[in-house]
Design a protein around this motif. Structure first.
Motif, PDB file in Angstrom:
ATOM      1  N   LEU A   1     103.977  31.549  21.800  1.00 12.24           N
ATOM      2  CA  LEU A   1     103.701  31.642  23.230  1.00 12.24           C
ATOM      3  C   LEU A   1     102.813  32.838  23.549  1.00 12.24           C
ATOM      4  O   LEU A   1     101.898  32.738  24.370  1.00 12.24           O
ATOM      5  N   VAL A   2     103.078  33.969  22.897  1.00 11.19           N
ATOM      6  CA  VAL A   2     102.246  35.150  23.122  1.00 11.19           C
ATOM      7  C   VAL A   2     100.816  34.881  22.662  1.00 11.19           C
ATOM      8  O   VAL A   2      99.844  35.284  23.309  1.00 11.19           O
ATOM      9  N   LYS A   3     100.674  34.187  21.555  1.00 10.46           N
ATOM     10  CA  LYS A   3      99.330  33.852  21.081  1.00 10.46           C
ATOM     11  C   LYS A   3      98.607  32.947  22.077  1.00 10.46           C
ATOM     12  O   LYS A   3      97.421  33.153  22.376  1.00 10.46           O
ATOM     13  N   THR A   4      99.317  31.971  22.590  1.00 11.14           N
ATOM     14  CA  THR A   4      98.719  31.044  23.554  1.00 11.14           C
ATOM     15  C   THR A   4      98.246  31.780  24.804  1.00 11.14           C
ATOM     16  O   THR A   4      97.164  31.488  25.337  1.00 11.14           O
ATOM     17  N   TYR A   5      99.018  32.753  25.256  1.00 13.00           N
ATOM     18  CA  TYR A   5      98.711  33.448  26.508  1.00 13.00           C
ATOM     19  C   TYR A   5      97.774  34.635  26.307  1.00 13.00           C
ATOM     20  O   TYR A   5      96.756  34.766  26.993  1.00 13.00           O
ATOM     21  N   VAL A   6      98.096  35.498  25.347  1.00 10.22           N
ATOM     22  CA  VAL A   6      97.338  36.737  25.163  1.00 10.22           C
ATOM     23  C   VAL A   6      96.135  36.547  24.252  1.00 10.22           C
ATOM     24  O   VAL A   6      95.001  36.906  24.593  1.00 10.22           O
ATOM     25  N   GLY A   7      96.361  35.980  23.072  1.00  9.65           N
ATOM     26  CA  GLY A   7      95.273  35.834  22.104  1.00  9.65           C
ATOM     27  C   GLY A   7      94.178  34.913  22.598  1.00  9.65           C
ATOM     28  O   GLY A   7      92.993  35.263  22.599  1.00  9.65           O
ATOM     29  N   ASP A   8      94.575  33.726  23.043  1.00 11.46           N
ATOM     30  CA  ASP A   8      93.584  32.794  23.575  1.00 11.46           C
ATOM     31  C   ASP A   8      92.965  33.330  24.853  1.00 11.46           C
ATOM     32  O   ASP A   8      91.776  33.132  25.124  1.00 11.46           O
ATOM     33  N   GLY A   9      93.774  34.031  25.656  1.00 14.25           N
ATOM     34  CA  GLY A   9      93.290  34.515  26.945  1.00 14.25           C
ATOM     35  C   GLY A   9      92.124  35.463  26.825  1.00 14.25           C
ATOM     36  O   GLY A   9      91.125  35.326  27.547  1.00 14.25           O
ATOM     37  N   ILE A  10      92.205  36.436  25.931  1.00 11.71           N
ATOM     38  CA  ILE A  10      91.119  37.411  25.817  1.00 11.71           C
ATOM     39  C   ILE A  10      89.867  36.765  25.235  1.00 11.71           C
ATOM     40  O   ILE A  10      88.745  37.101  25.617  1.00 11.71           O
TER      41      ILE A  10
END
Length: 214
Positions: free
Chosen positions: A94-103
């Motif tokens: 979930l963190v990857k989906t939100y933070v990693g993809d987001g930036i």
């Protein structure tokens, strides 16, 4: 329509990013989701990513570009990013989906600032992440509430994701000069520079971290 330099590259990298997101979310839903409700919710978000891919693919075809050829230069970098940041559990996913993809998507959104208005509208449409953000934030906050010690572990994971995402962006830009030029032109138009760009990306990242409670 007058195309900005690198427009096919930008749409190509976004198309492959959306296709990869669809595949990754589908896999995470099947292998990491802790409940059937979570599996269904993430699968639904994956379907949205695939719909975004189709929009980009169709626009590339309208511009006279072969979608496969437009995406192919970015397969190596994006596949490497996903391989290097494979989540170990549901909260990391979930963190990857939100933070990693987001930036990463913020980076591409900046590059689209000077495109033809119809293309800007398309890019804004495929980069919208309201439902995905809400889903990730709610689940991560609930996970941290249930296990407060997870916050520190997830914060370290998020920092790694950002480092890998920025490295990926640099690799893509160095490999595709026209895409790099498009990004530079967008910054010149806004009377800023690359340091300001990265400051803006970092600010958005910090807001996402705060939203998740890490």
């Amino acid at each position: 329509m007058k195309e900005s330099p690198g427009v096919v590259d930008l749409l190509g990298v976004l198309a492959y990013a959306e296709l990869s997101a669809y595949a990754r979310m589908t896999e995470d839903a099947a292998t990491l989701a802790p409940s059937l409700a979570d599996r269904a919710a993430l699968s639904e978000l994956a379907v949205t990513e695939f719909a975004h891919f189709r929009l980009l693919r169709d626009r590339l075809a309208e511009l006279g570009a072969d979608p496969g050829e437009a995406m192919s230069p970015f397969v190596g970098a994006l596949d490497a990013w996903h391989a290097q940041t494979r989540p170990a559990d549901w909260l990391q996913a979930l963190v990857k989906t939100y933070v990693g993809d987001g930036i990463a998507l913020d980076f591409y959104r900046e590059a689209a600032r000077l495109l033809d208005p119809s293309l800007v509208k398309l890019v804004d449409e495929v980069l919208v992440d309201g439902e995905r953000s809400q889903f990730a934030v709610e689940r991560v906050r609930a996970g941290i509430e249930a296990e407060p010690a997870a916050a520190g572990r997830l914060a370290l994971w998020a920092r790694r994701l950002v480092g890998e995402a920025l490295s990926q962006g640099q690799q893509v830009a160095s490999a595709r000069p026209e895409l790099a030029l498009l990004l530079m032109e967008s910054q010149q138009e806004g009377q800023t520079d690359i340091s300001r760009l990265f400051a803006k990306l970092t600010e958005a990242h910090n807001k996402r971290m705060a939203a998740m409670g890490i």
